[in-house]
Design a protein around this motif. Structure first.
Motif, PDB file in Angstrom:
ATOM      1  N   ILE A 138      74.025  21.767   7.607  1.00  0.00           N
ATOM      2  CA  ILE A 138      72.695  21.358   8.052  1.00  0.00           C
ATOM      3  C   ILE A 138      72.239  20.052   7.399  1.00  0.00           C
ATOM      4  CG2 ILE A 138      70.241  21.993   8.002  1.00  0.00           C
ATOM      5  CD1 ILE A 138      71.096  24.856   8.599  1.00  0.00           C
ATOM      6  N   THR A 214      72.492  31.429   7.224  1.00  0.00           N
ATOM      7  CA  THR A 214      71.618  31.284   8.389  1.00  0.00           C
ATOM      8  C   THR A 214      72.453  30.915   9.605  1.00  0.00           C
ATOM      9  OG1 THR A 214      71.208  28.942   7.873  1.00  0.00           O
ATOM     10  CG2 THR A 214      69.608  30.558   7.049  1.00  0.00           C
ATOM     11  N   CYS A 215      73.574  30.235   9.393  1.00  0.00           N
ATOM     12  CA  CYS A 215      74.418  29.740  10.490  1.00  0.00           C
ATOM     13  C   CYS A 215      75.417  30.810  10.933  1.00  0.00           C
ATOM     14  CB  CYS A 215      75.169  28.488  10.038  1.00  0.00           C
ATOM     15  SG  CYS A 215      76.373  27.887  11.248  1.00  0.00           S
ATOM     16  N   GLU A 217      78.083  30.486  12.712  1.00  0.00           N
ATOM     17  CA  GLU A 217      79.461  30.021  12.618  1.00  0.00           C
ATOM     18  C   GLU A 217      80.002  30.177  11.200  1.00  0.00           C
ATOM     19  OE1 GLU A 217      79.493  26.802  16.289  1.00  0.00           O
ATOM     20  OE2 GLU A 217      79.601  26.058  14.239  1.00  0.00           O
ATOM     21  N   CYS A 338      70.984  29.453  15.553  1.00  0.00           N
ATOM     22  CA  CYS A 338      72.142  28.592  15.322  1.00  0.00           C
ATOM     23  C   CYS A 338      71.709  27.138  15.320  1.00  0.00           C
ATOM     24  CB  CYS A 338      73.176  28.826  16.416  1.00  0.00           C
ATOM     25  SG  CYS A 338      74.578  27.673  16.364  1.00  0.00           S
ATOM     26  N   PRO A 339      72.063  26.378  14.291  1.00  0.00           N
ATOM     27  CA  PRO A 339      71.652  24.967  14.272  1.00  0.00           C
ATOM     28  C   PRO A 339      72.259  24.153  15.403  1.00  0.00           C
ATOM     29  CG  PRO A 339      73.180  25.448  12.467  1.00  0.00           C
ATOM     30  CD  PRO A 339      72.776  26.763  13.056  1.00  0.00           C
ATOM     31  N   LYS A 340      73.470  24.509  15.851  1.00  0.00           N
ATOM     32  CA  LYS A 340      74.069  23.768  16.963  1.00  0.00           C
ATOM     33  C   LYS A 340      73.337  24.033  18.272  1.00  0.00           C
ATOM     34  CE  LYS A 340      78.791  23.087  15.269  1.00  0.00           C
ATOM     35  NZ  LYS A 340      80.218  23.421  15.479  1.00  0.00           N
ATOM     36  N   ASP A 361      63.945  27.425  15.492  1.00  0.00           N
ATOM     37  CA  ASP A 361      64.841  28.299  14.747  1.00  0.00           C
ATOM     38  C   ASP A 361      64.097  29.581  14.374  1.00  0.00           C
ATOM     39  OD1 ASP A 361      67.406  28.597  12.938  1.00  0.00           O
ATOM     40  OD2 ASP A 361      65.685  29.096  11.673  1.00  0.00           O
TER      41      ASP A 361
END
Length: 372
Positions: A138, A214-215, A217, A338-340, A361
């Protein structure tokens, strides 16, 4: 393992060419003949890896494997094919290739990443804590995409706030590196294995008992891939989404609920890959009124892009279609974990004349609604 042995392990010969994978695949909607099924057919017919650029179109969303009645693990087989050709027929990376360049840099043992400049004095952290927050990429994304998504660093700040609300003062690890998710899925096993070993060694040397993500992936990569490479890990791997849902259920965390209408974009690695489906919805129920899209849970639509490969107008159209689906629910906010997903859908939204639905988010939303 030889590629033909791996093909048998993944059930490739069980394909009955029914076409369900092609029907479900977002990339099959592009011009051309890409299809999980046709890739398998070519391999079985020719007995060798197809050496063409089409193999990089797959987003590894796993929808093809999800809908396959024959149990073929198409998305995993495509990844294995990539390991055979990654050096001879490399993918076309987006954003000038800066993200894989950073990834390769952090895989070098003598390089020390500096990603913790986002820490504020108000955060309750403990370097001796048995719980570590894995921040992931991030901080790099925040620099790259701040022209259209300001302050992605609010995600790790929100994570610390939520863990503090659970009476956890997490540790942060300065030597933390990229998890290696993207390297794995494009077939760059040298980079992936280096990143995995460096992360595992650093965490276990610190005596960390639990790593929180948090992610999705990063979570899936640690939970599923690292043990395959290194054997059982000496620490637990947890998703903050799960921890928060459990804390809301037992009453240790209370959120200020509103009447805001919220729909949820299930990240592929959270829903299809990790089966974490009900937990984000219980968080949304604690925040406001949940509005479901038609394609949700294990059958949720991919945000249209992964591994920073092959982003184009067709990807954008897929993302805009998903945004339209979210708006059709009547929701005011499209939440994701997901950040993506956050980056890709926000980027696509720039092509609209009106901004439309707000994209947020879920951890940031929850931290903002904490009853302290």
């Amino acid at each position: 393992m030889r590629i033909d042995d791996r093909a048998r392990q993944l059930g490739v010969s069980g394909c009955v060419t029914c076409g369900r994978c092609t029907w479900s695949c977002p990339i099959s909607r592009r011009p051309g003949d890409f299809s999980p099924r046709t890739l398998v057919e070519r391999f079985l017919r020719e007995g060798q890896v197809p050496e063409d650029k089409g193999i990089w179109s797959c987003t590894n969303c796993a929808m093809c494997s999800e809908v396959c009645d024959s149990g073929v693990r198409f998305h995993e087989f495509i990844r294995d094919l990539r390991t055979e050709i990654v050096n001879d027929v490399p993918p076309e990376m987006t954003h000038g290739g800066i993200i894989p360049y950073v990834r390769r840099l952090t895989s070098m043992p003598h390089i020390s990443p500096r990603k913790n400049t986002w820490i504020t004095d108000s955060m309750e952290l403990d370097p001796e804590s048995g719980t570590m927050l894995f921040v992931g990429c991030i901080p790099y994304f925040d620099v790259m995409f701040r022209d259209f998504r300001a302050d992605l660093l609010e995600i790790p700040r929100a994570a610390v706030s939520l863990l503090n609300a659970m009476e956890v003062r997490p540790a942060l690890m300065e030597e933390e590196r990229c998890c290696g998710h993207d390297a794995y899925w494009i077939g760059d096993m040298i980079t992936f294995e280096s990143l995995a070993r460096l992360n595992i060694e650093a965490i276990e040397e610190r005596g960390i008992e639990r790593v929180v993500f948090t992610c999705p992936e990063g979570y899936w990569t640690f939970k599923e891939l690292y043990p395959r490479l290194n054997g059982p890990l000496g620490f637990e791997v947890k998703s903050l989404t799960e921890l928060l849902a459990n804390a809301i259920e037992d009453g240790s965390v209370v959120l200020e609920r509103s009447e805001k209408k919220i729909t949820f974009q299930d990240p592929c690695r959270l829903g299809r890959y990790s089966s974490i489906i009900d937990e984000p919805r219980s968080i949304i129920d604690a925040l406001g009124r949940r509005m479901e899209m038609g394609r949700t849970g294990r059958l949720s639509a991919c945000c249209g892009h992964s591994n920073w490969v092959n982003c184009d107008t067709y990807t954008r159209d897929w993302q805009l279609e998903r945004l339209g689906e979210a708006e059709s629910t009547g929701a005011e906010v499209l939440a994701t974990a997901c950040p993506k997903c956050l980056i890709h859908l926000t980027c696509a939204q720039r092509n609209l004349s009106e901004k439309g639905i707000k994209i947020e988010d879920i951890h940031v939303m929850a931290a903002s609604a904490l009853k302290l």
